[in-house]
Design an enzyme around this catalytic site. Sequence first.
Site, PDB file in Angstrom:
ATOM      1  N   GLY A   1      19.019  -2.700  28.217  1.00 27.00           N
ATOM      2  CA  GLY A   1      18.120  -1.604  28.587  1.00 27.00           C
ATOM      3  C   GLY A   1      17.106  -1.347  27.485  1.00 27.00           C
ATOM      4  O   GLY A   1      16.649  -2.276  26.808  1.00 27.00           O
ATOM      5  N   SER A   2      16.802  -0.093  27.273  1.00 21.56           N
ATOM      6  CA  SER A   2      15.718   0.253  26.351  1.00 21.56           C
ATOM      7  C   SER A   2      16.026  -0.049  24.898  1.00 21.56           C
ATOM      8  O   SER A   2      15.129  -0.062  24.060  1.00 21.56           O
ATOM      9  CB  SER A   2      15.374   1.733  26.487  1.00 21.56           C
ATOM     10  OG  SER A   2      14.942   1.976  27.807  1.00 21.56           O
ATOM     11  N   THR A   3      17.327  -0.309  24.583  1.00 23.43           N
ATOM     12  CA  THR A   3      17.619  -0.663  23.195  1.00 23.43           C
ATOM     13  C   THR A   3      16.965  -1.994  22.845  1.00 23.43           C
ATOM     14  O   THR A   3      16.865  -2.366  21.680  1.00 23.43           O
ATOM     15  CB  THR A   3      19.135  -0.768  22.938  1.00 23.43           C
ATOM     16  OG1 THR A   3      19.678  -1.767  23.811  1.00 23.43           O
ATOM     17  CG2 THR A   3      19.836   0.558  23.189  1.00 23.43           C
TER      18      THR A   3
END
Lengths: 378, 622
Positions: free
Chosen positions: B323-325
């Site tokens: 995801g956004s990591t």
Amino acid sequence: MSYRDGTVVGTRSMGSRLLGVHWPVVALLCLLAGIGLVAQYSVAGGAFTPWADKHALRFVLTIGMVLAVAMTPLRWWINLALPGYALALLLLALVPMIGSEALGARRWLAIAGMTFQPAELMKVALVLMLARYYQWLGADRVSRPQWVAVPLVLIAMPVALTLKQPDLGTAVLFAVCGLSLMFLAGVNLMYFAAGAMAVVTMAPLIWGRMHDYQRRRVEIFFDPEKDPLGAGYHITQSKIALGSGGLSGKGFMQGTQSQLNFLPEKHTDFIFTTFAEEWGFSGAVGLIGLYLMLAMLMLAMAVGCRNQFGRLVIAGAGIVMFVYAFINIAMVMGLVPVVGVPLPLVSFGGTSMTTIMFAMAIAMCAYVNRTQGLRPRI
Amino acid sequence: MFHSHDDDDTQRTRFSRRAALIGIGQVLGFGAVATKLYQLQVMQGSLYAPMADDNRINVQLIAPVRGRILDRFGTLLAGNDEGFRVVLIPSLAGNVRQVLERLARIVPITPDDLDKLAARARRQQPNVPLIVSNELDFEQISSIGLLAPQLPGVQIETAASRRYAAGEAAAHVVGHVGNVERAALDDDPLLRLPGFRVGRTGVERGLDERLRGRGGSIKYEVDARGRIVRTLSQTPPVKGDDIALTIDTELQRVIGERLSREKRASAVVIDTQAGDVVAMVSVPTHDPGDIVKGATAKTWAKLKASGNEPMLNRAIRGQYPPGSTFKMVTALAALEAGVIDLKGRVDCSGQTELGGQTFRCWKRSGHGPCDFHRALRESCDCYFYEIARRTGIDAIAAMGRRLGFGQTFDTGLALQKPGVMPDAAWKRGRYNKAWLGGETLLAGIGQGYVLATPLQLAVMTARIASGRAILPRFVRPDVGETPAVADELGLKPALLEAVRRGMAAVVNEDGGTGGSAKLDDGKALVAGKTGTAQVSRASADRNGQDLRWEQRDHALFVAYVPAGKPRYAISVVVEHGGGGGATAGPVVRDIVAEVLARDPAGRPSYPDLAGAPPAATGGRRS
């Protein structure tokens, strides 16, 4: 009918008789029994019990018997030949009926609490009987068909009876010994050639008529390694023992195969293997050399004899000794089937030693009386 | 008149001739056996000699003591308990069945086990001991001793059993030992020893060869029945190495407790300088002690029943969309490629179109114009769609691999999963299809094909924080060993600094998505990045509302601390936890507080396994 002694009977002193004993042969017998003693001592893990002491005692007793019998008049044995043979044959015939069974074969008779193998008695009796027969027959009739048939029957009867037990080793011994004596007695060679031809032509016929399972049994018999868990195990372990002994052996009491019981029957039928494992090829070939020397000396003794009975008795005893030794040694190497024949004077066992030494005793008696001529008494 | 049977010369001559022939026959006969004997003994002797040795020599292996596993401060994680077991040597027992039946009156043996043991006794070599029972109490031992005459071949042996001192706290890292799998049989004859245990998971497996030690042996001479005659020679076994790990058991325990509030979660804490993994926790967990005590069917059933796979080490075997990591990767790839600079803006309307497909930002209303700092802080998807599109998948994937994705690390911890760092070639190889432009956009926000393990996420964070290619390690080097400094990543310091500033803003600036990770006491600044990994289409459509648990998004959070002078990198994944900021952030906050309080990497580790404690050495020198 019995024989009386010839012209020189009774004139010889005990001392001259003792001088007449073939002492080199006696020495050889002692040497062989001594090797047996060493082997029995080693195989017991370096102890006189349970085998070596008994072995030594038996030999001392039986060598005494040899010397004692050597002093007896030869006519005793000539006169005993026929009744002895008849008795041995009767007992042999009785074995299937009243004998006791051991290891799947019926060989033993129990008489007065002692067990006894009639086949052993027959070994000596057959030699005596054939020698007696040819002594009586004379040279001119030896090869006449009817006079060839008689000894063949004399041989065939014990062979047939022992085969039934079944005891193939002894049957072969009877056959080889009997036929050798016929050969030595001068039976025409044509008979032997014809017999050999008959065997060669009959064998494939019999083979052809056998069932598969019978053939397989014969094959395993002649090549025991096809049956690695049965007789093949014995032979395989024996070969390992022999091979690992090498040229010079593992040393006295160092034979692992025998000491650790991988070798079956290590103190009886496979004593040669035990010896050859510890003393190597050099020791083993020396032992074979002793047997060969004994066989040669016996033949020389026989040739030096002035009567046919003595010649055949001595030769017969020598042949019994040779056949025993040969079959045993060939057996432990897998050259011939495992038939349970001991190594004379080395294997542990009272029966075989008594038989061998009894045969030697009569042979020695014949040798002591070698210069006698023999004439039948009517 | 009767024939004269006195000797005549023809008869005698014929006998002599034929006796000579018999003599020749005997010479030939003995010659034949002597020749055969020569063959056997002299020519083939070397062939038979080893066969005789095989017959008589029996080698019994002695199992070495397995090395211990300690944590970074010397706390025992896995050790050995001296126990007693009862074995039966079939060759000495005679009637195996009867002896077992008698033994069954003292030691519980079910009729079923008795049959199995008896069958095994028939199959195997008679000298190999059969393990009848592994757990004996003293009463049983003394009963067996008392009845010894009626129990031939029964022996009591000391047997080391593995003890896991830290229990659940370090279960996944340490792993456990178990029976040897048939497939794992290598050349080491120890593996064939009855009852021998090897590492099955974790460090026990990864460093099995060092822990195992070397087997000793006793050579016995045996007789034909397999009975021992004497001992020929003896080689003592060599104890396995003791191994100190980098983890801090106490920290493991605290993090484990914190994570246990979630159903399935995992966390990794790495020291950003040496790469020491000071904590790796996966929940639910299990007690490896239950497994080595002879896991019964019941134990396994219990472990299975929860459905949450407590045996699974999610930190290395759980593969999640980051995801956004992942956005730091996309950003660094784009900035390095120069497709945008730090001031370049992308206007976010809440969605992006590409090839007729619509790609939404998590904020439906849009962020408006975003520069890099704001885009990272507020995790604007449109910004990253755009720069991913400009950069292209291959450059993104290359940056991902530089930062630790798509690979396993040679750490001594077995059974790591590599995750997936996709690029065009990967897709060609995997699906035999061309890479699509839209897939680049998804990969740019850590969705699509991208999969990462929590360990990889922690490594990425440590690499960004340090600027070096940190490699995680689980085995603590010996005290005094100069720590190897990891290579530089080779990224421009200005770019790294911008990313770090962005990560600090995620937690500390208004509008940042990760405010929940901020420490309450403000002792240190946390830098990090949230991630909310979509696992089902439903979650995208309904925006996280009213979803069944297994349809909810995974909550992720990566962080390092302190923001100014990074010391520890942390990754947390809460399966189906919902939003990264909402669920994973507080977990990170609690972990950070504990890590900073304990500062495991900053304290001296002890003892030194290579030799005597330093003090003793010093004493001798003075």
